[in-house]
Design an enzyme around this catalytic site. Sequence first.
Site, PDB file in Angstrom:
ATOM      1  CG  HIS A   1      10.995   7.910  -9.226  1.00 25.69           C
ATOM      2  ND1 HIS A   1      10.359   7.989 -10.298  1.00 25.69           N
ATOM      3  CD2 HIS A   1      11.049   6.130  -9.168  1.00 25.69           C
ATOM      4  CE1 HIS A   1      10.267   7.093 -11.137  1.00 25.69           C
ATOM      5  NE2 HIS A   1      10.394   5.975 -10.381  1.00 25.69           N
TER       6      HIS A   1
ATOM      7  CG  HIS B   1       6.471   2.907  -3.816  1.00 22.56           C
ATOM      8  ND1 HIS B   1       5.576   3.593  -5.010  1.00 22.56           N
ATOM      9  CD2 HIS B   1       7.601   2.290  -4.311  1.00 22.56           C
ATOM     10  CE1 HIS B   1       6.377   3.486  -5.868  1.00 22.56           C
ATOM     11  NE2 HIS B   1       7.503   2.822  -5.648  1.00 22.56           N
TER      12      HIS B   1
END
Length: 247
Positions: free
Chosen positions: A52, A10
């Site tokens: 992000h 991830h």
Amino acid sequence: MWPYPKVLAHRGGGTLAPENTLAGFRTGLQFGYRAVEFDVMLTRDEVPILMHDPQRGRTLPGEGQIADADWAQLRELDAGAWHGPAFAGERICTLEQGLDFCIGNGIWMNVEIKPGAPAQAARTGELTALAVARRFPGADAETLPVLSSFSFEALMAAKEAVPSLPRGFLVDKIPDDWQARLQQLQAVALHTSHKNLTPQLAREVKDAGYALFCYTVNDAARAAEIMGWGVDAFCTDRIDLIRPDAY
């Protein structure tokens, strides 16, 4: 349905390195991971970067929206010190730099399109797809990155820009119209939180002919459980606890 790796690191290196950085990818490699998920956002001057959060403050110092800053400003910021002194001085990278690193090291990619502002959704999808396509001319389908996004608009723009790239629609909870959405996107997979998944929902997705991907699974027992339901792949932050070849 899913000819790609089954376990992905991830944001590059999970919790062991600063997310969405080359240092994260290198950390993943140290644990044997040759498959990653990472996020792509646009700067004000439309440079696709690995990022992000839509605002500074957590992984980048300072304040302000990513969409309001140019690449020349952001590339000077320390993207590693927040994680720990060992990563101080690490910089963010462009999508092209991330693609080049992954291609050079045999790393497969799930590229999440993450618009930093609603007005940037379509453009983020378009520019991300075009950048990926430039790096994979004439590639076999099984080696192509999968583009995913919570933004239906961004994924539709990616589809229009480069129809040949596989797409996965991201949702937190699987909505009633999930199949219609996947059909519109001509998607290959539904991506969803494992926390809201049930065996029945998993079977419905699989029976409809789609692959099923889950985020973010950090417990080996839970990973085994959902894989038993028919989940094809998942990403994890705990690359130190879950082996990349576990399934």
